[in-house]
Design an enzyme around this catalytic site. Structure first.
Site, PDB file in Angstrom:
ATOM      1  N   LEU A 100      -8.436  63.159  20.316  1.00 47.46           N
ATOM      2  CA  LEU A 100      -9.533  64.090  20.231  1.00 47.46           C
ATOM      3  C   LEU A 100      -8.824  65.156  19.320  1.00 47.46           C
ATOM      4  CD1 LEU A 100     -10.816  64.337  23.621  1.00 47.46           C
ATOM      5  CD2 LEU A 100     -11.791  63.056  21.742  1.00 47.46           C
ATOM      6  N   ASP A 101     -10.060  65.583  18.327  1.00 43.34           N
ATOM      7  CA  ASP A 101      -9.420  66.896  17.577  1.00 43.34           C
ATOM      8  C   ASP A 101      -8.904  67.975  18.339  1.00 43.34           C
ATOM      9  OD1 ASP A 101     -10.074  65.050  15.303  1.00 43.34           O
ATOM     10  OD2 ASP A 101     -12.219  65.920  15.191  1.00 43.34           O
ATOM     11  N   TYR A 102      -8.504  68.921  17.682  1.00 43.20           N
ATOM     12  CA  TYR A 102      -7.739  70.183  18.112  1.00 43.20           C
ATOM     13  C   TYR A 102      -8.723  70.905  18.904  1.00 43.20           C
ATOM     14  CZ  TYR A 102      -5.255  74.785  18.069  1.00 43.20           C
ATOM     15  OH  TYR A 102      -4.795  75.864  18.507  1.00 43.20           O
TER      16      TYR A 102
END
Length: 259
Positions: A122-124
């Site tokens: 998952l992105d930051y």
């Protein structure tokens, strides 16, 4: 045939789950001989999940029970585990970072299960359901592009999304790495300034949902993953993790095509 000190049950997938007597577990882990392990128990030096266990008939599941002797945790070397994390924003999906930035490794029990790795990423700034496993076959199966494992996201996007724009997502949109598979897209609520859209994708390209929403002219403001395959995040608190139960593991393995 198993002896009366160890039982072999089958979970919903038909996988063997070994539940054994505590003294046998201690002996297998190299703490002491079987008789010596019994003495440790009767002396009150052994705890299971924080409780002293002196009864020699006590049984443990090595996958989920925490066993300590004189305060030191005892583990068997084998046995794959899979856990679910509610990832908060502000964490990189990696088990280490050379720049010392916060990573999801800080949120999961990697000391207890040193082989844990994130299944996908998952992105930051993206929150929600992130799986970890020590089972490489399971991880590879869930991420294989031919399996088309569903992932459902709740996206808060800029602007008011129209039905025609949702239909573009359902038909597939052209990104720089090709046309996306048809997605499921539903408008949850909308105002003049933003919209909340529920999007289910069947593949796992990098930043795919953000790129899809950008394609239709509605950049993502916040993104949250609600489900991965057959698993829902439910009411797991942000930043918390939990072990999957046997039924969930079975469903996950079926989704990965390795049941």
């Amino acid at each position: 045939m198993t002896d009366n000190k160890e039982s072999v049950d089958a979970n919903a997938c038909g996988q063997r789950v070994v539940v054994m007597r505590l003294q046998k577990f201690l002996a297998r882990a190299g703490v002491a001989s079987r008789r010596g392990s019994e003495n440790l128990m009767t002396d009150g030096r052994v705890r299971v999940n924080g409780e002293v266990k002196t009864e020699l008939g006590t049984k443990v599941d090595p996958r989920i029970d925490t066993v300590t002797v004189d305060g030191r945790e005892v583990r068997l070397a084998d046995g794959a585990v899979t856990i679910m994390l509610h990832k908060p924003a502000g964490y990189l999906t990696t088990m280490s970072d050379p720049y010392g930035r916060p990573t999801v490794a800080d949120l999961v029990p990697r000391d207890r299960y040193p082989g844990l790795f994130p299944v996908g990423r998952l992105d930051y700034d993206t929150t929600g359901l992130l799986l970890f496993s020590t089972d490489g076959e399971l991880g590879n199966g869930l991420l294989h592009p031919r399996k088309h494992v569903d992932k459902t996201y709740e996206a808060l996007v800029d602007g008011r999304v129209s039905e025609d724009e949702l239909q573009l997502l359902r038909d597939g949109v052209l990104l720089d790495d090709g046309i996306t598979l048809p997605a499921e897209a539903q408008l949850v609520k909308a105002s003049r300034s933003d919209s909340t859209v529920l999007i289910t994708i069947h593949e796992g390209r990098k930043r795919q949902v953000r790129r899809m929403c950008g394609f239709i002219g509605h950049p993502v403001i916040d993104l949250h993953r609600r489900s991965f395959g057959p698993l829902d995040l439910g009411n797991l608190p942000e930043g918390a993790w939990r072990m999957l139960d046997q039924e969930e593991e079975c469903a996950l393995r079926k989704a990965a095509g390795i049941a």
